[in-house]
Enzyme design. Structure first.
Site, PDB file in Angstrom:
ATOM      1  N   ARG A 122       0.811  -1.146   0.096  1.00 31.55           N
ATOM      2  CA  ARG A 122       0.096   0.126   0.032  1.00 31.55           C
ATOM      3  C   ARG A 122       0.916   1.265  -0.073  1.00 31.55           C
ATOM      4  O   ARG A 122       1.163   1.768   1.120  1.00 31.55           O
ATOM      5  CB  ARG A 122      -0.875   0.006   1.343  1.00 31.55           C
ATOM      6  CG  ARG A 122      -1.953  -1.124   1.049  1.00 31.55           C
ATOM      7  CD  ARG A 122      -3.248  -1.117   1.805  1.00 31.55           C
ATOM      8  NE  ARG A 122      -4.287  -1.627   1.658  1.00 31.55           N
ATOM      9  CZ  ARG A 122      -5.391  -1.972   2.194  1.00 31.55           C
ATOM     10  NH1 ARG A 122      -5.569  -1.555   3.293  1.00 31.55           N
ATOM     11  NH2 ARG A 122      -6.367  -2.634   1.394  1.00 31.55           N
ATOM     12  N   SER A 133      -8.488  -2.957  -2.258  1.00 29.40           N
ATOM     13  CA  SER A 133      -9.222  -1.655  -1.935  1.00 29.40           C
ATOM     14  C   SER A 133     -10.533  -1.558  -3.043  1.00 29.40           C
ATOM     15  O   SER A 133     -11.550  -1.052  -2.522  1.00 29.40           O
ATOM     16  CB  SER A 133      -8.358  -0.440  -2.129  1.00 29.40           C
ATOM     17  OG  SER A 133      -7.433  -0.154  -1.012  1.00 29.40           O
ATOM     18  N   TYR A 230      -2.768  -0.997   9.032  1.00 33.50           N
ATOM     19  CA  TYR A 230      -3.453  -2.135   9.437  1.00 33.50           C
ATOM     20  C   TYR A 230      -3.598  -2.010  10.802  1.00 33.50           C
ATOM     21  O   TYR A 230      -2.901  -1.305  11.449  1.00 33.50           O
ATOM     22  CB  TYR A 230      -2.730  -3.471   8.948  1.00 33.50           C
ATOM     23  CG  TYR A 230      -2.874  -3.675   7.428  1.00 33.50           C
ATOM     24  CD1 TYR A 230      -4.066  -3.919   6.874  1.00 33.50           C
ATOM     25  CD2 TYR A 230      -1.622  -3.645   6.657  1.00 33.50           C
ATOM     26  CE1 TYR A 230      -4.161  -4.383   5.389  1.00 33.50           C
ATOM     27  CE2 TYR A 230      -1.518  -4.105   5.464  1.00 33.50           C
ATOM     28  CZ  TYR A 230      -2.836  -4.462   4.685  1.00 33.50           C
ATOM     29  OH  TYR A 230      -2.886  -4.661   3.065  1.00 33.50           O
TER      30      TYR A 230
END
Length: 387
Positions: A122, A133, A230
């Protein structure tokens, strides 16, 4: 370059790895594209649409895959499918590698270079390749639509001459991509929305969408996010405090949607049987993590079940429930990644094996499992044991 787009053999997978738009782009890169007949039908794409974009239609998967240097798929190829793959072929798909050692070994034995799209880092340059996503966004939307369909009342407040219909109360558990889209969708439908997440950054995002944030905001909460964005696993003490707060909140809700997943781990249990039993008759829970064990106790993969007077929705492959929207986004993710593997001057494959995107997603190559998270810790010992 020959690129193959086979139909998905999983009957529960209606998505496809290419669209007419991406076929045009692939042809412009110098590729010939063979699409298995019927591969796009469940996503609303006819064979004639692919032909108009420059693809050829293959009557079978074998014909599409014959000699293909690149394969664009949605799901990881099965061992039976791999027999049709050319050794050395690049295969881009959602590979679901965690806990599937035998499947990874089968891909290694087939000699393919397999890339797990869900392992895409990411980072800024990879945003256009982020299948998690693009697909989670649609899953969050669809979860609210599914919940509204199962809920036997209206979501928005309605004031009529005959009386007032109160707005439904919707609680979103997990404010990642899926959760944020669920919040936005529920708000658009007129519900009163609350949300929770263990990541501190989520509080502002939830508020920006007009929902109220619900969480125990102590010191542990302030440190509860990894560098990659995360959620970190939380201590038992924090989980107990958060569970108590959530349990009291859930009693007052009409709809609860859970979205919590940590890569490589079973889904955390967020809603207990006692919490389910505390909800009002006719309430609905939607568990978007049911494929990983579920956030909701009592959720059954692939089913809508009654637990007492409460419905628990456990649909599988929720993005696939709106495949005509999911496939174009997914196919574009694939194209954007594949484009980095092509030399545009010579119009030939030129994979940069040391590129950070390649290293992060490459699972198997040259007959071996090469990803550090999944490779056998001691290949020599593994070979001796097999012998």
């Amino acid at each position: 370059m020959k690129i193959a787009v086979p139909a998905e053999i999983d009957l529960g997978e209606p998505r496809v790895g290419a669209t007419p738009d991406t076929v045009k782009r692939l042809v412009a890169l110098g590729a010939s594209v063979a699409v298995e007949s019927g591969a796009g039908v469940k996503s609303g794409i006819l064979d004639s649409d692919f032909v108009a974009a420059g693809a050829t239609i293959a009557p079978s998967a074998w014909d599409a895959l014959n000699g293909a240097e690149v394969v664009l798929k949605v799901r990881r190829p099965t061992e039976a499918e791999l027999s049709s793959y050319k050794p050395g072929a690049l295969v881009l798909a959602i590979m679901d590698p965690y806990g599937n050692d035998a499947a990874l070994a089968a891909m290694a034995n087939a000699g393919i270079a397999s890339f797990a799209m869900e392992l895409m880092p990411r980072i800024t340059r990879a945003q256009v390749m982020d299948v998690l996503s693009s697909q989670a966004n649609l899953a969050g939307y669809r979860a609210v639509i599914d919940a509204a369909a199962e809920f036997n009342r209206a979501l928005p407040q309605m004031m009529t001459a005959a009386g007032t219909v109160p707005a439904a109360r919707v609680f979103i558990m997990g404010a990642g991509v899926a959760g944020l889209q669920a919040i936005a969708t529920a708000r658009r439908l007129g519900a009163i929305v609350t949300a929770t997440d263990v990541r501190p950054a989520a509080k502002e995002q939830v508020a920006s969408l007009g929902a109220k944030f619900v969480a125990v905001e102590d010191e542990e909460f302030k440190q509860a996010e990894t560098a990659a964005g995360y959620a970190k696993p939380m201590s038992a003490e924090y989980q107990a405090k958060q569970a108590a707060l959530v349990a009291d909140h859930i009693k007052k809700q009409d709809i609860v949607i859970t979205t919590a997943l940590i890569p490589g781990r079973p889904a955390p249990r967020l809603v207990t049987a006692e919490m389910v039993a505390s909800m009002k008759p006719g309430s609905v829970l939607v568990d978007l993590a049911v494929e990983r064990g579920g956030n909701v106790e009592g959720a059954v993969p692939g089913q809508v079940t009654w637990v007492g007077d409460v419905k628990i929705v456990g649909h599988l492959n929720v993005p696939g429930r709106i495949a005509a929207s999911a496939s174009p986004l997914y196919a574009k993710n694939l194209f954007n990644f594949f484009e980095t593997m092509v030399d545009k001057a010579s119009k030939a494959l030129a994979v940069k094996w040391d590129d950070e995107l390649v290293k992060a997603t490459l699972l198997t190559r040259d007959g071996a499992i090469v990803h550090p998270n999944f490779a056998p810790k001691n290949p020599a010992a593994s070979s001796e044991g097999a012998a």
